[in-house]
Scaffold this motif. Structure first.
Motif, PDB file in Angstrom:
ATOM      1  N   GLU A 131      38.085  32.648  43.093  1.00 46.95           N
ATOM      2  CA  GLU A 131      38.308  33.155  42.038  1.00 46.95           C
ATOM      3  C   GLU A 131      37.760  34.862  41.910  1.00 46.95           C
ATOM      4  O   GLU A 131      36.942  35.030  42.782  1.00 46.95           O
ATOM      5  N   ASN A 164      39.174  37.052  45.639  1.00 48.94           N
ATOM      6  CA  ASN A 164      38.742  35.590  45.840  1.00 48.94           C
ATOM      7  C   ASN A 164      37.366  35.784  46.609  1.00 48.94           C
ATOM      8  O   ASN A 164      37.010  36.318  47.728  1.00 48.94           O
ATOM      9  N   VAL A 192      31.613  35.270  37.876  1.00 46.44           N
ATOM     10  CA  VAL A 192      33.175  35.082  37.908  1.00 46.44           C
ATOM     11  C   VAL A 192      33.923  35.860  36.648  1.00 46.44           C
ATOM     12  O   VAL A 192      33.164  35.690  35.749  1.00 46.44           O
ATOM     13  N   ARG A 242      37.712  37.031  34.585  1.00 46.25           N
ATOM     14  CA  ARG A 242      39.317  36.361  34.681  1.00 46.25           C
ATOM     15  C   ARG A 242      40.136  37.170  35.755  1.00 46.25           C
ATOM     16  O   ARG A 242      41.349  36.619  35.685  1.00 46.25           O
ATOM     17  N   ASN A 243      39.855  38.445  35.800  1.00 47.76           N
ATOM     18  CA  ASN A 243      41.348  39.105  36.778  1.00 47.76           C
ATOM     19  C   ASN A 243      40.313  40.203  37.497  1.00 47.76           C
ATOM     20  O   ASN A 243      39.071  40.590  37.527  1.00 47.76           O
TER      21      ASN A 243
END
Length: 553
Positions: free
Chosen positions: A77, A98, A131, A133-134
């Motif tokens: 992610e 990633n 992590v 979200r984008n």
């Protein structure tokens, strides 16, 4: 979406529930590193068993994960990663679309690497990750954390060098709104940094339509009498504003543009929401989702967007930026009143000679040049900064005290603990209670307090620190200018000592009579002969000496 956290192989490094990377046992932390939050221990480990409960055997410690095992557990992610050395010091912060692939690439021995990356990999003992979200959110978080931690191996995002900023030089007759990546001077107004180049460029184009401002592609022509023609092409026809204008009229446009940028977040956000709704109605769902993510990223980082303003002379009243800096400084120093008046002292000398001091004063954040003062050191000869500081501080505030004049709210000493102690000694000798007094140490830019209070490291881009630095720099400039003037004067005056039969005392006497070497050069032989202790013979020799052609080389 909650953040996912990495499992640190070293139990001394964990992450708080707020998402902050927390080194629990970092070696010799830098004074400007973020203060770590306390680690949140496992609740079960802290719980006290009820009375009478038989003790449980201590659980075995989980074996530390190797770097290879940690990489295997990483999600595929977007997010950021923090590389650390064996002592927990953050070496490098990066972003990734990633996380698993990106972090694994560091440990792929088959890859060819630059010397910098090879040196980094050799030091990596652990890493953490976070992590998001984008990719947009990862980019913003990466920049923010780099500015917080300033890792050794990060260079691209340090000091806002990658994000775009808008620069407006209000000193120009027609201030132009330009996009820059670096602050090229400290005399312009800067807005940003902005994480989205395309959006800020579109914003500037919209601002040109709305406010009639000039962008970097404009080449206005001066018509004379303070009038200007802004465009000589099709833009002259399509702009809703007059193409010919005065400097005053255009400056009003530029000020309106700056005011818009100062409050641009809400309007920009409203525009993005409208575009997002339009995209959704048009069933352009991917574009709508991208705009939604961008809107959320801007909202989350609004608090971290900074503006940098001019160091040029401010208007007579304190600007909003100066007021904010004064308020921050008051809070940082723990003062009961805001330091609206500040005075700073600096000592200047050349290897113990030409020792002078300067005093500069700021009122409401701007130079108060009518109250600048400069001092020749009288009490001793040679290089002793502490005695020099004690002397000039004592002279300044004895005079203010005797004349019943108000002291400044804050005194800043250019120097460290020794200079601060010397200034406090001057007040003790006078029997006067000093106002708030601090030093600014040059190398680390630490605020030094009298007594046992530890030094204070203000954030590098803090408005409060910048104001104190500007005050110190102005004192330094004023002292050096005075020192250079004295040296130039002494060099010129020492020329007379080379005149046959004219020693130092007689040279000083004749210069005192005429006031300067330049006035002496203009004097006739008769005028020179009229000076005390100078007769016609000496006058003729002096006049010939001063007007002799330079010796051939």
């Amino acid at each position: 979406m909650p953040f996912a956290f990495g499992i640190a192989s070293n139990p001394a490094q964990r992450m708080s529930f707020e998402g902050k990377m927390v080194p629990m046992a970092a070696p010799s932390p830098r004074h400007d590193a973020p203060t770590p939050l306390p680690c949140v221990a496992d609740a079960a480990a802290r719980a006290t068993p009820p009375a009478g409960t038989p003790p449980h055997p201590a659980p075995e410690a989980e074996p530390a994960l190797t770097l290879k095992e940690k990489v295997r557990r990483l999600p595929r992610e977007p997010g950021i990663y923090m590389m650390k050395d064996a002592g927990g010091m953050v070496l490098y912060i990066g972003k990734a679309k990633n996380l698993k692939n990106r972090v694994a690439s560091y440990f792929d021995r088959a890859r060819e690497r630059s010397a910098k990356i090879s040196a980094l990999i050799a030091l990596i003992a652990d890493f953490d990750h976070r992590v998001v979200r984008n990719e947009a959110e990862a980019l913003l978080l990466e920049g923010r954390l780099i500015k917080e931690w300033r890792p050794k191996f990060n260079t691209l995002l340090r000091d806002d060098k990658q994000f775009l900023q808008i620069r407006v030089d209000m000193r120009q007759p027609l201030p132009v709104f330009r996009l820059v990546r670096n602050r090229v001077d400290e005399s312009s107004r800067y807005f940003g940094p902005y994480p989205y180049p395309a959006e800020v460029k579109r914003t500037l184009l919209e601002m040109r339509k709305r406010f009639g401002i000039l962008l970097s592609d404009a080449h206005p022509v001066e018509l004379g009498g303070g009038n200007w023609r802004l465009y000589d092409d099709a833009r002259a026809e399509i702009t809703p504003f007059p193409n010919e204008t005065t400097e005053a009229e255009y400056r009003a446009r530029a000020e309106a543009g700056c005011e818009f940028l100062e409050g641009r977040v809400q309007e920009w956000a409203d525009s993005l929401r409208e575009k997002m709704r339009a995209a959704a109605e048009a069933r352009e769902y991917e574009r709508a989702a991208s705009l939604r993510d961008m809107l959320e990223a801007i909202r989350r980082t609004t608090a971290h967007t900074r503006r940098f303003h001019s160091r040029a002379p401010e208007p007579p009243t304190a600007t909003a930026d100066a007021k904010e800096a004064i308020r921050e400084l008051q809070e940082a120093l723990g003062m009961g009143v805001p330091p609206r008046t500040m005075e700073c002292f600096d000592i200047s000398h050349i290897s113990g000679t030409f020792v002078v001091a300067s005093l500069v004063r700021f009122a409401d954040g701007r130079p108060d040049k009518g109250n600048y003062r400069r001092f020749k050191i009288r009490g001793h000869v040679g290089n002793d900064d502490f005695r020099s500081m004690e002397e000039v501080v004592g002279r300044r505030y004895k005079r203010l005290h005797d004349e019943g004049r108000e002291f400044p709210r804050l005194i800043v000493i250019d120097g460290g603990a020794g200079q601060v102690g010397a200034a406090m000694k001057a007040f003790a000798a006078l029997g006067i209670t000093p106002p708030a007094l601090v030093g600014l140490a040059k190398r680390e830019e630490l605020i030094i307090f009298p007594g046992a209070r530890p030094p204070l490291a203000l954030p590098r881009h803090s408005p409060a620190l910048r104001m104190v630095q500007r005050l110190r720099d102005e004192a330094h400039r004023f002292a050096n200018t005075y020192n250079a003037d004295l040296r130039s004067r002494r060099i010129r005056e020492s020329l007379l000592e080379d005149c046959p039969g004219l020693g130092r005392k007689r040279s000083e006497s004749i210069l005192s009579h005429f006031g300067s070497l330049a006035a002496l050069r203009k004097a006739s032989e008769a005028e020179i002969a009229g000076a005390p202790g100078i007769g016609p013979v000496f006058a003729k020799n002096i006049h010939a000496f001063l007007h002799a052609p330079p010796a051939p080389r």
